[in-house]
Enzyme design. Structure first.
Site, PDB file in Angstrom:
ATOM      1  CB  ALA A  72      -0.908   0.006   1.228  1.00 34.15           C
ATOM      2  CD  GLU A 105      -5.392 -14.772  -1.742  1.00 31.33           C
ATOM      3  OE1 GLU A 105      -5.251 -13.996  -0.789  1.00 31.33           O
ATOM      4  OE2 GLU A 105      -5.259 -16.002  -1.646  1.00 31.33           O
ATOM      5  CG  ASN A 110      -6.146  -2.893  -7.016  1.00 30.11           C
ATOM      6  OD1 ASN A 110      -5.713  -1.921  -7.635  1.00 30.11           O
ATOM      7  ND2 ASN A 110      -5.851  -3.130  -5.750  1.00 30.11           N
ATOM      8  CE1 TYR A 117       1.550  -6.593  -5.998  1.00 30.65           C
ATOM      9  CE2 TYR A 117      -0.744  -6.955  -6.549  1.00 30.65           C
ATOM     10  CZ  TYR A 117       0.213  -6.538  -5.655  1.00 30.65           C
ATOM     11  OH  TYR A 117      -0.156  -6.069  -4.423  1.00 30.65           O
TER      12      TYR A 117
HETATM   13  C1  LIG Z   1      -1.021  -0.545  -6.297  1.00 35.21           C
HETATM   14  C2  LIG Z   1      -0.123   0.497  -5.641  1.00 35.21           C
HETATM   15  C3  LIG Z   1       0.576  -0.154  -4.459  1.00 35.21           C
HETATM   16  C4  LIG Z   1       0.928   0.973  -6.661  1.00 35.21           C
HETATM   17  O1  LIG Z   1       1.865   1.827  -5.985  1.00 35.21           O
HETATM   18  P1  LIG Z   1       2.682   2.969  -6.766  1.00 35.21           P
HETATM   19  O2  LIG Z   1       3.725   3.483  -5.866  1.00 35.21           O
HETATM   20  O3  LIG Z   1       1.747   3.956  -7.339  1.00 35.21           O
HETATM   21  O4  LIG Z   1       3.336   2.117  -7.944  1.00 35.21           O
HETATM   22  P2  LIG Z   1       4.616   2.507  -8.829  1.00 35.21           P
HETATM   23  O5  LIG Z   1       4.724   4.003  -8.946  1.00 35.21           O
HETATM   24  O6  LIG Z   1       5.798   1.788  -8.305  1.00 35.21           O
HETATM   25  O7  LIG Z   1       4.185   1.899 -10.231  1.00 35.21           O
HETATM   26  C5  LIG Z   1       4.849   0.779 -10.799  1.00 35.21           C
HETATM   27  C6  LIG Z   1       4.089   0.309 -12.025  1.00 35.21           C
HETATM   28  O8  LIG Z   1       2.819  -0.219 -11.640  1.00 35.21           O
HETATM   29  C7  LIG Z   1       1.847   0.107 -12.652  1.00 35.21           C
HETATM   30  N1  LIG Z   1       0.856   1.051 -12.102  1.00 35.21           N
HETATM   31  C8  LIG Z   1       0.886   1.646 -10.886  1.00 35.21           C
HETATM   32  N2  LIG Z   1      -0.221   2.429 -10.736  1.00 35.21           N
HETATM   33  C9  LIG Z   1      -0.921   2.313 -11.885  1.00 35.21           C
HETATM   34  C10 LIG Z   1      -2.144   2.879 -12.338  1.00 35.21           C
HETATM   35  N3  LIG Z   1      -2.866   3.732 -11.574  1.00 35.21           N
HETATM   36  N4  LIG Z   1      -2.601   2.541 -13.563  1.00 35.21           N
HETATM   37  C11 LIG Z   1      -1.906   1.687 -14.343  1.00 35.21           C
HETATM   38  N5  LIG Z   1      -0.708   1.128 -13.983  1.00 35.21           N
HETATM   39  C12 LIG Z   1      -0.248   1.436 -12.763  1.00 35.21           C
HETATM   40  C13 LIG Z   1       2.630   0.759 -13.768  1.00 35.21           C
HETATM   41  O9  LIG Z   1       3.084  -0.269 -14.605  1.00 35.21           O
HETATM   42  C14 LIG Z   1       3.756   1.398 -13.009  1.00 35.21           C
HETATM   43  O10 LIG Z   1       4.885   1.681 -13.790  1.00 35.21           O
HETATM   44  P3  LIG Z   1       4.970   3.125 -14.528  1.00 35.21           P
HETATM   45  O11 LIG Z   1       4.639   4.183 -13.525  1.00 35.21           O
HETATM   46  O12 LIG Z   1       6.390   3.191 -15.003  1.00 35.21           O
HETATM   47  O13 LIG Z   1       3.961   3.075 -15.631  1.00 35.21           O
HETATM   48  C15 LIG Z   1      -0.949   1.737  -5.190  1.00 35.21           C
HETATM   49  O14 LIG Z   1      -1.767   2.158  -6.243  1.00 35.21           O
HETATM   50  C16 LIG Z   1      -1.810   1.505  -3.954  1.00 35.21           C
HETATM   51  O15 LIG Z   1      -1.365   1.612  -2.821  1.00 35.21           O
HETATM   52  N6  LIG Z   1      -3.108   1.177  -4.165  1.00 35.21           N
HETATM   53  C17 LIG Z   1      -4.046   0.986  -3.047  1.00 35.21           C
HETATM   54  C18 LIG Z   1      -3.725  -0.222  -2.241  1.00 35.21           C
HETATM   55  C19 LIG Z   1      -3.782  -1.484  -3.084  1.00 35.21           C
HETATM   56  O16 LIG Z   1      -4.711  -1.696  -3.830  1.00 35.21           O
HETATM   57  N7  LIG Z   1      -2.746  -2.339  -2.923  1.00 35.21           N
HETATM   58  C20 LIG Z   1      -2.671  -3.619  -3.592  1.00 35.21           C
HETATM   59  C21 LIG Z   1      -3.428  -4.627  -2.811  1.00 35.21           C
HETATM   60  S1  LIG Z   1      -3.280  -6.284  -3.490  1.00 35.21           S
END
Ligand SMILES: CC(C)(COP(=O)(O)OP(=O)(O)OC[C@H]1O[C@@H](n2cnc3c(N)ncnc32)[C@H](O)[C@@H]1OP(=O)(O)O)[C@@H](O)C(=O)NCCC(=O)NCCS
Length: 145
Positions: A72, A105, A110, A117
């Site tokens: 997260a 999971e 999402n 992933y």
């Molecule tokens: C999922 C989550 C952890 C991603 O964290 P983040 O710090 O934004 O991710 P990153 O900046 O490292 O992104 C890495 C890659 O993931 C993908 N990605 C991340 N956010 C994305 C979005 N909103 N849409 C599409 N691709 C996305 C992209 O491939 C991205 O690479 P890029 O920025 O070069 O295109 C964040 O959105 C989050 O905390 N979401 C809410 C909690 C959650 O759902 N956690 C997962 C539970 S299983």
């Protein structure tokens, strides 16, 4: 930004992040605390800056398998690579402990998390129907290293 292992002193702040990052089904404080009770084979990391948690993530280490419990990133800190950095940390620490196969999971809706992933090589391996409280399905993903 500093990436470090989380401990019991972080329970309250992780529980707060749960509410912010998973408003539909946050872990309670007790559920977070259980991860630090020593009963689960869990390991957590947090990314912090100026005493504020920007991101956290956890894995259960069950060599040769690892089970990612949570990743997260605070909504204001997303798309800056933090999710990737902390996920990489889990995988590296897992490998150091003999974890070669990592699973998790994720809600089928999402898309950001699934994209994250997949960018690490996780592959879709099936669905758990109605896995979440609101009956949404979970996608099961595996990374084989
Ligand atoms: C999922 C989550 C952890 C991603 O964290 P983040 O710090 O934004 O991710 P990153 O900046 O490292 O992104 C890495 C890659 O993931 C993908 N990605 C991340 N956010 C994305 C979005 N909103 N849409 C599409 N691709 C996305 C992209 O491939 C991205 O690479 P890029 O920025 O070069 O295109 C964040 O959105 C989050 O905390 N979401 C809410 C909690 C959650 O759902 N956690 C997962 C539970 S299983």
């Amino acid at each position: 930004m500093m990436l470090r292992r989380a401990d019991k002193n972080d329970i309250d702040r992780i529980a707060e992040m749960e509410k912010i990052c998973f408003p539909e089904e946050p872990w309670s404080r007790d559920m977070v605390a259980a991860e630090f009770s020593g009963l689960n084979p869990s390991r957590y990391y947090i990314a912090e800056e100026d005493g504020e948690i920007l991101a956290y993530a956890g894995i259960w280490l069950l060599p040769p398998e690892g089970y990612i419990t949570n990743v997260a990133v605070h909504p204001q800190e997303r798309r800056r690579g933090l999710g990737s950095q902390i996920l990489q940390k889990l995988i590296d620490e897992g490998l150091a402990e003999g974890v070669t196969d990592v699973t998790l999971e994720v809600r089928v809706s999402n898309a950001p998390a699934i994209a994250l992933y997949k960018s690490f090589g996780f592959e879709e391996a099936g669905v758990r129907p109605h896995y979440y409280q609101d009956k949404e399905d979970a996608l099961i993903m595996w990374l084989h290293q």
